[in-house]
Design a protein around this motif. Structure first.
Motif, PDB file in Angstrom:
ATOM      1  N   ASP A  61      14.025 -11.897 -14.285  1.00 25.08           N
ATOM      2  CA  ASP A  61      14.171 -10.727 -13.412  1.00 25.08           C
ATOM      3  C   ASP A  61      14.003 -11.143 -11.955  1.00 25.08           C
ATOM      4  N   ARG A  62      15.131 -11.488 -11.324  1.00 24.60           N
ATOM      5  CA  ARG A  62      15.063 -12.033  -9.952  1.00 24.60           C
ATOM      6  C   ARG A  62      14.516 -11.017  -8.955  1.00 24.60           C
ATOM      7  N   ALA A  63      14.618  -9.712  -9.266  1.00 29.08           N
ATOM      8  CA  ALA A  63      14.149  -8.685  -8.335  1.00 29.08           C
ATOM      9  C   ALA A  63      12.640  -8.764  -8.101  1.00 29.08           C
ATOM     10  N   LEU A  64      11.918  -9.424  -9.015  1.00 30.51           N
ATOM     11  CA  LEU A  64      10.457  -9.462  -8.921  1.00 30.51           C
ATOM     12  C   LEU A  64       9.914 -10.762  -8.326  1.00 30.51           C
ATOM     13  N   ARG A  65      10.808 -11.649  -7.894  1.00 30.33           N
ATOM     14  CA  ARG A  65      10.344 -12.943  -7.366  1.00 30.33           C
ATOM     15  C   ARG A  65       9.424 -12.777  -6.167  1.00 30.33           C
ATOM     16  N   ASP A  66       9.745 -11.851  -5.308  1.00 31.59           N
ATOM     17  CA  ASP A  66       9.024 -11.706  -4.040  1.00 31.59           C
ATOM     18  C   ASP A  66       8.854 -10.219  -3.766  1.00 31.59           C
ATOM     19  N   ILE A  67       7.641  -9.723  -3.913  1.00 32.69           N
ATOM     20  CA  ILE A  67       7.423  -8.273  -3.811  1.00 32.69           C
ATOM     21  C   ILE A  67       6.173  -7.976  -2.977  1.00 32.69           C
ATOM     22  N   VAL A  68       6.017  -6.709  -2.622  1.00 34.47           N
ATOM     23  CA  VAL A  68       4.799  -6.227  -1.968  1.00 34.47           C
ATOM     24  C   VAL A  68       4.105  -5.265  -2.924  1.00 34.47           C
ATOM     25  N   THR A  69       2.808  -5.476  -3.141  1.00 36.83           N
ATOM     26  CA  THR A  69       2.043  -4.599  -4.044  1.00 36.83           C
ATOM     27  C   THR A  69       1.115  -3.700  -3.230  1.00 36.83           C
ATOM     28  N   SER A  70       0.564  -2.712  -3.907  1.00 37.00           N
ATOM     29  CA  SER A  70      -0.476  -1.820  -3.358  1.00 37.00           C
ATOM     30  C   SER A  70       0.006  -0.956  -2.197  1.00 37.00           C
ATOM     31  N   LEU A  71       1.297  -0.627  -2.191  1.00 36.32           N
ATOM     32  CA  LEU A  71       1.760   0.362  -1.216  1.00 36.32           C
ATOM     33  C   LEU A  71       1.280   1.750  -1.650  1.00 36.32           C
ATOM     34  N   GLY A  72       1.288   2.696  -0.724  1.00 37.08           N
ATOM     35  CA  GLY A  72       0.980   4.076  -1.116  1.00 37.08           C
ATOM     36  C   GLY A  72      -0.369   4.588  -0.660  1.00 37.08           C
ATOM     37  N   GLY A  73      -1.046   3.847   0.231  1.00 38.70           N
ATOM     38  CA  GLY A  73      -2.264   4.409   0.804  1.00 38.70           C
ATOM     39  C   GLY A  73      -3.544   3.822   0.262  1.00 38.70           C
ATOM     40  N   VAL A  74      -4.641   4.348   0.803  1.00 42.58           N
ATOM     41  CA  VAL A  74      -5.986   3.808   0.564  1.00 42.58           C
ATOM     42  C   VAL A  74      -6.320   3.700  -0.919  1.00 42.58           C
ATOM     43  N   SER A  75      -5.962   4.701  -1.710  1.00 45.37           N
ATOM     44  CA  SER A  75      -6.377   4.723  -3.117  1.00 45.37           C
ATOM     45  C   SER A  75      -5.719   3.611  -3.939  1.00 45.37           C
ATOM     46  N   ASN A  76      -4.675   2.987  -3.412  1.00 44.47           N
ATOM     47  CA  ASN A  76      -3.973   1.937  -4.159  1.00 44.47           C
ATOM     48  C   ASN A  76      -4.352   0.530  -3.738  1.00 44.47           C
ATOM     49  N   GLY A  77      -5.286   0.407  -2.783  1.00 42.98           N
ATOM     50  CA  GLY A  77      -5.719  -0.926  -2.377  1.00 42.98           C
ATOM     51  C   GLY A  77      -5.041  -1.388  -1.106  1.00 42.98           C
ATOM     52  N   PHE A  78      -5.074  -2.691  -0.892  1.00 39.70           N
ATOM     53  CA  PHE A  78      -4.562  -3.284   0.351  1.00 39.70           C
ATOM     54  C   PHE A  78      -3.193  -3.921   0.095  1.00 39.70           C
ATOM     55  N   PRO A  79      -2.166  -3.483   0.792  1.00 37.04           N
ATOM     56  CA  PRO A  79      -0.835  -4.069   0.568  1.00 37.04           C
ATOM     57  C   PRO A  79      -0.834  -5.572   0.844  1.00 37.04           C
TER      58      PRO A  79
END
Length: 558
Positions: free
Chosen positions: A173-191
């Motif tokens: 799944d090449r779409a997942l090679r390089d991603i940003v996690t924890s978007l969506g605000g304080v409750s989801n952690g640090f991007p």
């Protein structure tokens, strides 16, 4: 005879209950954990109880650089195991489990082919006994616990920019090679920026395949470096306190899987690191267990000998104290023609000159393998379109390289088509002529280890690595990791990093793009050229042709 597909042949197999297969190796019924009628795991207590037995002979099957024409390395491994049993030897085979990524992508399956297959073929190529799911879960449990630790106050003072533990899944799944996690605000952690690798490239996969037992497994999992603090101090998996729970998830996955060939001979199928991006061999525990139970063990190393066999020798044998007694190098007339410049669509026509031109690839692999001090025999995996003159050209060439070749027809004939090779391999293994030694010593500098493989195996002129990579290697040496072997991540299609450069190229350079420390597995991953640790699907994935037929059977795996 009309040719049947691999899956049709596998479907017609006359399988024995797995308890009978185990009994043939001296494994009592209560030491097998059955998964249905035709596959089982071997209990850890039984494995511990046979460690004082002498080892059988170890035979490694490897290959030339793969081509779209197909080489049949696993098919030859299975065929040779059947052939050894057919001539009265007590033999077992050890191969890797298949990854779902290539099954649905390019490859379609990895259980052998024709009349040299391991069954149940469909199970082996799909979920099997769930080992890869367990590895995926254990890996991602650690990922979740790292982010969770940071979220709840980050007591270890992890630098969020220096989290080196990525996530994995067993799919291309090449779409997942390089991603940003924890978007969506304080409750989801640090991007933060991260990405996914395929499960077979996970350090957890490598650790499972190199561990001797559960204690060794937990120690190695604890040794994984997951992140660094702002002052570059390493944070280990055991600091996150994930190693215990990961071991629990992997407890059953650590036990080798026992299945059978079409001819009802024992096959251990366990672990599955790719050879192009990981270390390319089945598990140490499966191989060492087989060596205690059988007189001859036939195992394979992935892709060409420049990758799989090199890592088998320099990583697996070094770590497990193993030494191959004989190496079988698989080649095909069709692949020789492709290496000699013939397009895939033109392979049907006789072209002896192209065969001779393509033999340079085979010759280099023979020379490379001999540099480890091991005797090498070539298996010419016969295809029905091969002409006598083409086959003879390969036989003659191999003789000029100080080796010998045998024509093998196991794909069409099963064990009866490979008894000549089996007889010769057993003779060589019994003769004790192997003088195996790894290519480089433990105490060589890390960059020199990379150079040694680049120059002696790939025949590159130089290694290209910028200051940042060289500084990183030096820093790891100062931190005590200088004695680790290196695991090269490189295209499987060429000795070089250019997949289109076939044959036996010289005058090329080896560009190193990135280095990763696998402190738990115990090696440095060296990422070269354009190789990806998360593959993509091709324009027409195999998955498009895989489906259930009207009888509820799986079609499309091959």
């Amino acid at each position: 005879m009309g040719f049947k597909t691999d899956i049709e042949i596998a479907r017609e197999a006359s399988k024995k209950p797995i308890q009978q297969i185990g009994a043939g190796l001296g494994i009592p019924e209560d030491s097998l954990i059955p998964f249905g009628h035709d596959k089982a795991k071997v209990a850890a207590e039984f494995i511990a109880g046979v460690q004082d037995r002498p080892n059988g002979k170890l035979i490694l099957v490897t290959a030339i650089n793969p081509t779209p024409a197909g080489e049949g390395k696993t098919t030859t491994t299975v065929g040779l195991g059947d052939g050894l049993n057919a001539i009265g030897k007590n033999a077992a085979i050890c191969i890797r489990e298949a990854s779902l990524g290539p099954c649905f992508g390019m490859k379609g399956g990895a259980a052998g082919g024709g009349y040299a297959q391991v069954v149940p073929m469909e199970d082996m190529n799909l979920h099997f006994t769930g080992d890869f799911h367990a590895i995926t879960s254990a890996h991602n449990l650690l990922s979740a616990m790292i982010d969770n630790h940071i979220y709840w106050g980050n007591k270890l003072e992890i630098d969020e920019r220096r989290v080196v533990w990525r996530r994995v899944m067993d799919m291309n799944d090449r779409a997942l090679r390089d991603i940003v996690t924890s978007l969506g605000g304080v409750s989801n952690g640090f991007p933060r920026q991260t990405g996914f690798d395929i499960t077979v490239a996970s350090e957890v996969m490598a650790i499972l395949c190199l561990s001797n037992d559960l204690d060794d497994l937990q120690r190695r999992l604890g040794d994984i470096i997951v992140a660094y603090t702002r002052d570059r101090a390493p944070i280990y998996c055991r600091d996150i306190k994930a190693d215990g729970a990961m071991t629990v998830l992997l407890q059953q996955a650590m036990q080798p899987n026992l299945v059978q060939t079409l001819e009802n001979n024992p096959a251990f199928v366990h672990g599955g690191p790719f050879a192009n991006i990981a270390h390319g061999c089945n598990s140490v525990v499966a191989t060492t267990t087989a060596l205690k139970l059988a007189d001859y063990v036939v195992t394979e190393a992935g892709f060409g000998a420049d990758l799989g066999a090199e890592k088998f020798m320099n990583i697996k044998c070094r770590k497990a104290g193993l030494a191959p007694d004989c190496v079988v190098l698989v080649a095909t007339v069709r692949a020789m023609k492709m290496n000699g410049g013939v397009a895939k669509v033109d392979l049907g026509a006789e072209n002896v000159d192209a065969v001779k031109a393509g033999c340079a690839n085979l010759g280099r692999h023979i020379g490379n393998l001999k540099s480890f001090g091991v005797p090498v025999v070539v298996a010419i995996n016969h295809f029905t379109g091969d002409t006598e003159a083409e086959v003879q050209a390969v036989l003659d060439y191999v003789r000029t390289q100080g080796s010998e070749a045998h024509v093998c027809r196991h794909w069409a004939e099963g064990s009866a088509g490979i008894t000549g090779l089996a007889t010769r391999v057993a003779q060589i293994a019994d003769s004790g002529v192997s003088q195996f030694s790894p290519l480089y010593p433990d105490d060589m500098r890390l960059f020199q280890k990379i150079e040694t493989i680049a120059k002696r195996i790939y025949r590159a002129d130089e290694v290209l690595a910028d200051k940042k990579i060289r500084d990183q290697l030096r820093a790891w040496e100062e931190a005590g990791f200088g004695n680790l072997p290196v695991c090269m991540a490189k295209t499987q299609y060429s000795f070089s990093t250019d997949p289109n450069l076939r044959g036996a190229p010289t005058g090329h350079s080896l560009p190193v793009r990135e280095v990763r420390l696998s402190a738990g597995a115990g090696f440095i991953v060296v990422i070269c050229g354009e190789i990806m640790t998360m593959p993509g699907l091709p324009s027409v994935p195999s998955a498009e042709a895989i489906m259930l037929n009207d009888a509820g059977q799986i079609d499309g795996l091959f």
